[in-house]
Design a protein around this motif. Structure first.
Motif, short mmCIF file in Angstrom:
data_model
loop_
_atom_site.label_atom_id
_atom_site.label_comp_id
_atom_site.label_asym_id
_atom_site.label_seq_id
_atom_site.Cartn_x
_atom_site.Cartn_y
_atom_site.Cartn_z
N VAL A 38 0.78 -1.26 0.04
CA VAL A 38 -0.04 -0.09 0.00
C VAL A 38 0.96 1.31 0.11
O VAL A 38 0.59 2.21 -0.77
N PHE A 39 1.77 1.27 0.97
CA PHE A 39 2.89 2.52 0.87
C PHE A 39 3.67 2.65 -0.57
O PHE A 39 3.74 3.92 -0.86
N VAL A 40 3.97 1.43 -1.15
CA VAL A 40 4.74 1.56 -2.48
C VAL A 40 4.11 2.09 -3.62
O VAL A 40 4.43 2.67 -4.59
N ILE A 41 2.51 2.16 -3.23
CA ILE A 41 1.83 2.89 -4.28
C ILE A 41 2.09 4.58 -4.53
O ILE A 41 2.32 5.03 -5.60
N TRP B 18 1.78 -8.20 -4.99
CA TRP B 18 2.65 -7.30 -5.06
C TRP B 18 2.64 -6.34 -6.17
O TRP B 18 2.51 -5.15 -6.04
N PHE B 19 2.52 -6.72 -7.39
CA PHE B 19 2.37 -5.84 -8.29
C PHE B 19 1.17 -5.24 -8.52
O PHE B 19 0.84 -4.18 -9.24
N LEU B 20 0.15 -5.25 -7.67
CA LEU B 20 -1.24 -4.54 -7.53
C LEU B 20 -0.78 -3.01 -7.28
O LEU B 20 -1.51 -2.47 -7.53
N SER B 21 0.26 -2.98 -6.26
CA SER B 21 0.67 -1.61 -5.97
C SER B 21 0.99 -0.93 -7.14
O SER B 21 0.72 0.19 -7.38
N SER B 22 1.75 -1.59 -8.14
CA SER B 22 1.95 -1.00 -9.23
C SER B 22 0.92 -0.68 -10.22
O SER B 22 0.85 0.43 -11.08
#
Length: 465
Positions: free
Chosen positions: A268-271, A411-415
């Motif tokens: 979520v933060f990586v978004i 993990w790639f959902l953030s991207s």
């Protein structure tokens, strides 16, 4: 390398092609770019699950490569634009999570100290293709004709498939299910069947969207978000739901759930990071095209070339960062993975402070020098090296083995979310009183500081057994 050559060759040209060749407005071009790049990072959720349950990682990656190649070929024909983008989206979903998780399978156990360095080397190879793509496909597209650039991307994907199959002996058992052997010509019918099925799905989905899309678009924004979140959440639960008859997919333990939750929180933060970083192919590509003085003598530097700065710096510095992390992890200055990623977010925000200064000059009607964008790309790349390879290594180390490919997809959902936000952020800020680049600077720095504060708790969850 070759797969990223194909993807980034198309990415370098897409917004410029939509605006300069097809006459799209700035907002519509950026919105389509955001939807496309967002879906590119959403489909790995499905591709990872199909690999875990049915195909195995290696065969799924080959199916993805074939479908992506068909998409790049279709991009050379204007009437096939949406079908082409759909094929690349679906193909990438099969390719990206499985090749990435296969790297982790090359190492012994979760605590192999070479793993983070290995992902940095992998990341260097990825970015070698990303460096060549704007120079080759971008130049062909801007100087000779758009279809030449997109065609070059298809040739790159074909080369990648040949390389992947030819070098299988170097992979050992990585990417294979227990009952599988290396991919041979005997697997051609299976790969052809899945590739044809993906193509039929894209055609059918686009025809359905032409009917459903206007209805969905007419719903309130909150309802659209609720439907999207509910659909994605339901898909995740269906994929990871317990199966008492299948030991390999037995329910997760409490400690394993804690590790999964820690990955999702960091995601979520990586978004915040990728929302800013992905301006490279959107607003920053248009800034290069419209607001940058690109003449060197009588030669005009193609706008797409600026997108080669990022991978060039990565190729140069990835080994340095791999050595740095290894040395730090063996010293009393050891930093957790989440703290490294938080630092990357802060560095990205500093880059947008410089970008805001450049935009301020351009707003006076003066085209800025090329060094402004070059400086921003270098700063952003330093942030990326602190975040992306570290994040990939973290997921491969922390995720329970039974859902590793799925968690790579998650993990790639953030991207996925960030790429969509990157495309619509400028439009969302219209009338708000906030300028794009100062807002992105504050967004990234604020998220980085908060993640750093949460880092000790997240590290404890990740180490639970």
């Amino acid at each position: 390398m070759w797969e990223r050559f194909s993807y980034y060759g198309m990415r370098a040209l897409l917004v410029l092609y939509l605006v300069n060749a097809l006459g799209y407005s700035r907002d519509n071009a950026l919105a389509l770019y955001g939807i496309y790049t967002g879906l590119v990072y959403l489909t790995p959720l499905i591709g990872g699950a199909v690999a875990d349950r049915i195909l195995g990682k290696r065969r799924a990656a080959i199916v993805g490569g074939v479908v992506m190649m068909l998409g790049h070929l279709a991009m050379a024909f204007e009437p096939l634009l949406y079908y082409a983008l759909g094929l690349i989206i679906v193909g990438n979903g099969f390719f990206k999570p499985n090749t990435t998780s296969m790297v982790g399978e090359l190492y012994r156990g979760e605590d192999d100290p070479r793993r983070a360095g290995g992902y940095s080397i992998f990341y260097m190879g990825v970015n070698l293709g990303a460096f060549l793509a704007p120079l080759v496909a971008g130049t062909l597209g801007e100087k000779m004709g758009w279809h030449w650039g997109f065609g070059a991307a298809a040739v790159g994907m074909a080369a990648g498939l040949v390389q992947f199959c030819w070098q299988q002996p170097a992979l050992g058992r990585s990417g294979l299910m227990p009952h599988q052997g290396p991919v041979t010509f005997k697997d051609a019918p299976l790969i052809a069947m899945w590739s044809a099925g993906c193509t039929a799905f894209v055609v059918g989905a686009y025809q359905l969207w032409k009917v459903v899309g206007p209805v969905f678009g007419g719903l309130p924004t909150l309802a659209q978000v609720a439907i999207a979140v509910g659909g994605i959440g339901g898909a995740i639960w269906w994929i990871i739901k317990p199966d008492a008859k299948d030991a390999e997919h037995a329910p997760l333990t409490g400690a394993e759930w804690g590790r999964v939750i820690s990955i999702v929180i960091v995601m979520v933060f990586v978004i915040a990071f990728w929302t800013g970083f992905e301006q490279a192919g959107g607003t920053m590509a248009l800034f290069a095209d419209q607001n940058t003085q690109r003449m060197v003598g009588s030669f005009e530097v193609p706008a797409s070339w600026f997108q080669s700065i990022n991978p060039l710096v990565i190729v140069a510095l990835a080994p340095v960062f791999a050595l740095l992390w290894t040395r730090l992890d063996q010293s009393r200055f050891k930093m957790g993975d989440t703290l490294k990623q938080a630092l990357g977010m802060v560095v990205l925000g500093l880059g947008f402070i410089v970008m805001a200064m450049a935009q301020g000059i351009a707003d006076t009607g003066v085209k800025v020098g090329m060094h402004w964008l070059a400086i921003v790309f270098v700063i952003h790349t330093l942030g990326e090296l602190m975040l992306s390879p570290v994040g990939l290594s973290m997921v491969s180390r922390v995720a329970p083995a039974k859902v590793l490919s799925l968690m790579m997809g998650v993990w790639f959902l953030s991207s996925a979310a960030a790429n969509y936000l990157a495309g619509v952020m400028e439009q969302m800020l219209h009338g708000s009183g906030y300028a794009l680049y100062p807002f992105l600077a504050a967004f990234a720095i604020g998220a980085g500081v908060l993640l750093a504060l949460l880092s000790p708790l997240l590290e404890r969850l990740m180490k639970a057994k």
